[in-house]
Design a protein around this motif. Structure first.
Motif, PDB file in Angstrom:
ATOM      1  N   ALA A  21      -9.063 -14.462 -16.307  1.00 38.51           N
ATOM      2  CA  ALA A  21      -8.265 -13.932 -15.566  1.00 38.51           C
ATOM      3  C   ALA A  21      -7.096 -12.926 -16.221  1.00 38.51           C
ATOM      4  O   ALA A  21      -6.710 -13.515 -17.444  1.00 38.51           O
ATOM      5  CB  ALA A  21      -7.493 -14.806 -15.006  1.00 38.51           C
ATOM      6  N   SER A  22      -6.910 -11.916 -15.624  1.00 35.74           N
ATOM      7  CA  SER A  22      -5.799 -10.991 -16.363  1.00 35.74           C
ATOM      8  C   SER A  22      -4.893 -10.462 -15.476  1.00 35.74           C
ATOM      9  O   SER A  22      -5.122 -10.184 -14.249  1.00 35.74           O
ATOM     10  CB  SER A  22      -6.585  -9.982 -17.006  1.00 35.74           C
ATOM     11  OG  SER A  22      -7.007  -9.243 -16.252  1.00 35.74           O
ATOM     12  N   GLN A  23      -3.561 -10.268 -15.905  1.00 39.90           N
ATOM     13  CA  GLN A  23      -2.557  -9.259 -14.969  1.00 39.90           C
ATOM     14  C   GLN A  23      -3.020  -8.072 -14.823  1.00 39.90           C
ATOM     15  O   GLN A  23      -3.850  -7.497 -15.619  1.00 39.90           O
ATOM     16  CB  GLN A  23      -1.352  -9.466 -15.606  1.00 39.90           C
ATOM     17  CG  GLN A  23      -0.692 -10.884 -15.175  1.00 39.90           C
ATOM     18  CD  GLN A  23       0.736 -10.550 -15.549  1.00 39.90           C
ATOM     19  OE1 GLN A  23       1.405  -9.712 -16.593  1.00 39.90           O
ATOM     20  NE2 GLN A  23       1.734 -11.406 -15.095  1.00 39.90           N
ATOM     21  N   LYS A  64       2.450 -13.710  -4.512  1.00 40.84           N
ATOM     22  CA  LYS A  64       1.734 -15.025  -4.491  1.00 40.84           C
ATOM     23  C   LYS A  64       0.077 -14.343  -4.102  1.00 40.84           C
ATOM     24  O   LYS A  64      -0.529 -14.815  -4.800  1.00 40.84           O
ATOM     25  CB  LYS A  64       2.030 -15.995  -3.487  1.00 40.84           C
ATOM     26  CG  LYS A  64       3.375 -16.992  -3.707  1.00 40.84           C
ATOM     27  CD  LYS A  64       3.533 -17.936  -2.642  1.00 40.84           C
ATOM     28  CE  LYS A  64       4.917 -18.374  -2.964  1.00 40.84           C
ATOM     29  NZ  LYS A  64       5.321 -19.117  -1.539  1.00 40.84           N
ATOM     30  N   LYS A  65       0.257 -13.539  -3.397  1.00 46.99           N
ATOM     31  CA  LYS A  65      -1.218 -12.826  -3.117  1.00 46.99           C
ATOM     32  C   LYS A  65      -1.665 -11.978  -4.196  1.00 46.99           C
ATOM     33  O   LYS A  65      -2.821 -11.963  -4.740  1.00 46.99           O
ATOM     34  CB  LYS A  65      -1.114 -11.994  -1.704  1.00 46.99           C
ATOM     35  CG  LYS A  65      -1.123 -12.799  -0.332  1.00 46.99           C
ATOM     36  CD  LYS A  65      -1.478 -11.995   0.578  1.00 46.99           C
ATOM     37  CE  LYS A  65      -2.817 -11.501   0.631  1.00 46.99           C
ATOM     38  NZ  LYS A  65      -2.763 -10.717   2.070  1.00 46.99           N
ATOM     39  N   LEU A  66      -0.577 -11.166  -5.163  1.00 44.30           N
ATOM     40  CA  LEU A  66      -0.829 -10.498  -6.057  1.00 44.30           C
ATOM     41  C   LEU A  66      -1.494 -11.523  -7.419  1.00 44.30           C
ATOM     42  O   LEU A  66      -2.453 -11.104  -7.872  1.00 44.30           O
ATOM     43  CB  LEU A  66       0.429  -9.700  -6.562  1.00 44.30           C
ATOM     44  CG  LEU A  66       0.518  -9.108  -7.906  1.00 44.30           C
ATOM     45  CD1 LEU A  66      -0.563  -7.928  -8.067  1.00 44.30           C
ATOM     46  CD2 LEU A  66       1.626  -8.568  -8.508  1.00 44.30           C
ATOM     47  N   GLU A  67      -0.667 -12.559  -7.563  1.00 50.45           N
ATOM     48  CA  GLU A  67      -1.150 -13.453  -8.394  1.00 50.45           C
ATOM     49  C   GLU A  67      -2.582 -13.924  -8.054  1.00 50.45           C
ATOM     50  O   GLU A  67      -3.428 -13.886  -9.071  1.00 50.45           O
ATOM     51  CB  GLU A  67      -0.044 -14.489  -8.618  1.00 50.45           C
ATOM     52  CG  GLU A  67       1.122 -14.013  -9.403  1.00 50.45           C
ATOM     53  CD  GLU A  67       2.103 -15.109  -9.158  1.00 50.45           C
ATOM     54  OE1 GLU A  67       2.026 -16.373  -8.671  1.00 50.45           O
ATOM     55  OE2 GLU A  67       3.552 -14.877  -9.699  1.00 50.45           O
ATOM     56  N   TYR A  68      -2.887 -14.199  -6.956  1.00 48.71           N
ATOM     57  CA  TYR A  68      -4.221 -14.614  -6.660  1.00 48.71           C
ATOM     58  C   TYR A  68      -5.110 -13.768  -6.905  1.00 48.71           C
ATOM     59  O   TYR A  68      -6.402 -14.106  -7.533  1.00 48.71           O
ATOM     60  CB  TYR A  68      -4.282 -15.055  -5.009  1.00 48.71           C
ATOM     61  CG  TYR A  68      -5.564 -15.595  -4.490  1.00 48.71           C
ATOM     62  CD1 TYR A  68      -5.791 -16.407  -4.593  1.00 48.71           C
ATOM     63  CD2 TYR A  68      -6.376 -14.291  -3.816  1.00 48.71           C
ATOM     64  CE1 TYR A  68      -7.425 -17.133  -4.153  1.00 48.71           C
ATOM     65  CE2 TYR A  68      -7.688 -14.745  -3.371  1.00 48.71           C
ATOM     66  CZ  TYR A  68      -8.192 -15.994  -3.732  1.00 48.71           C
ATOM     67  OH  TYR A  68      -9.339 -16.374  -3.145  1.00 48.71           O
ATOM     68  N   PHE A  69      -5.102 -12.456  -6.398  1.00 54.52           N
ATOM     69  CA  PHE A  69      -6.217 -11.252  -6.709  1.00 54.52           C
ATOM     70  C   PHE A  69      -6.176 -10.938  -8.060  1.00 54.52           C
ATOM     71  O   PHE A  69      -7.254 -10.545  -8.609  1.00 54.52           O
ATOM     72  CB  PHE A  69      -5.763  -9.979  -5.815  1.00 54.52           C
ATOM     73  CG  PHE A  69      -6.117 -10.426  -4.423  1.00 54.52           C
ATOM     74  CD1 PHE A  69      -7.356 -10.713  -3.983  1.00 54.52           C
ATOM     75  CD2 PHE A  69      -5.348 -10.595  -3.293  1.00 54.52           C
ATOM     76  CE1 PHE A  69      -8.020 -10.787  -2.826  1.00 54.52           C
ATOM     77  CE2 PHE A  69      -5.684 -11.131  -1.982  1.00 54.52           C
ATOM     78  CZ  PHE A  69      -6.757 -10.922  -1.753  1.00 54.52           C
ATOM     79  N   GLU A  70      -5.004 -11.186  -9.016  1.00 51.30           N
ATOM     80  CA  GLU A  70      -5.164 -10.914 -10.529  1.00 51.30           C
ATOM     81  C   GLU A  70      -6.075 -11.961 -10.839  1.00 51.30           C
ATOM     82  O   GLU A  70      -6.757 -11.713 -11.922  1.00 51.30           O
ATOM     83  CB  GLU A  70      -3.714 -11.000 -11.109  1.00 51.30           C
ATOM     84  CG  GLU A  70      -2.965  -9.954 -10.864  1.00 51.30           C
ATOM     85  CD  GLU A  70      -1.400 -10.012 -11.411  1.00 51.30           C
ATOM     86  OE1 GLU A  70      -0.987  -8.699 -11.758  1.00 51.30           O
ATOM     87  OE2 GLU A  70      -0.842 -10.681 -11.389  1.00 51.30           O
TER      88      GLU A  70
END
Length: 123
Positions: A21-23, A64-70
């Motif tokens: 997983a990556s940013q 939170k959604k950004l982190e989930y999809f990242e």
């Protein structure tokens, strides 16, 4: 295979999965952060599933959604963020909306793309 070997194997699988997983790329994160700031300072409200939220509340949710999809390696561009995280509710499928002042509400996707275009043009 003994318990210790199984445990070590499971830990290696977990580490491998987490490391994949990556940013989002730094330039993309910078644009997303700028969009969050625009949302906060605009005084606009953000509608999610029929309830209006402040820019700060919207940012908290969208982060939170950004982190989930990242974590799913789905954010490679700011447009990916807008499409996957900031346009519709994952639970209801309803489009998010942005309302600024007395202007009619518009789809968040359109508002964010317009703001992104402004950011890029200003560079």
């Amino acid at each position: 295979m003994n318990f210790k070997a199984i445990f070590i194997s499971l830990m290696l699988v977990a580490i491998t999965n987490n490391s994949s997983a990556s940013q989002a790329p730094p330039s993309t994160r910078a644009e997303i952060d700028a969009l969050f700031k625009k949302l906060q300072v605009s005084g606009c409200q953000f509608n999610r599933n029929g309830t209006w939220y402040s820019g700060a509340e919207a940012q908290s949710h969208l982060t939170k959604k950004l982190e989930y999809f990242e974590n799913k390696n789905m954010i490679k561009s700011t447009e990916d963020f807008i499409t996957h995280a900031a346009s519709t509710s994952s639970s209801s499928g309803k489009a998010y909306q942005v309302k600024c002042g007395n202007n009619p509400a518009s789809e968040s996707r359109l508002w964010l793309l317009d703001q992104l275009n402004s950011l890029r043009t200003a560079k």
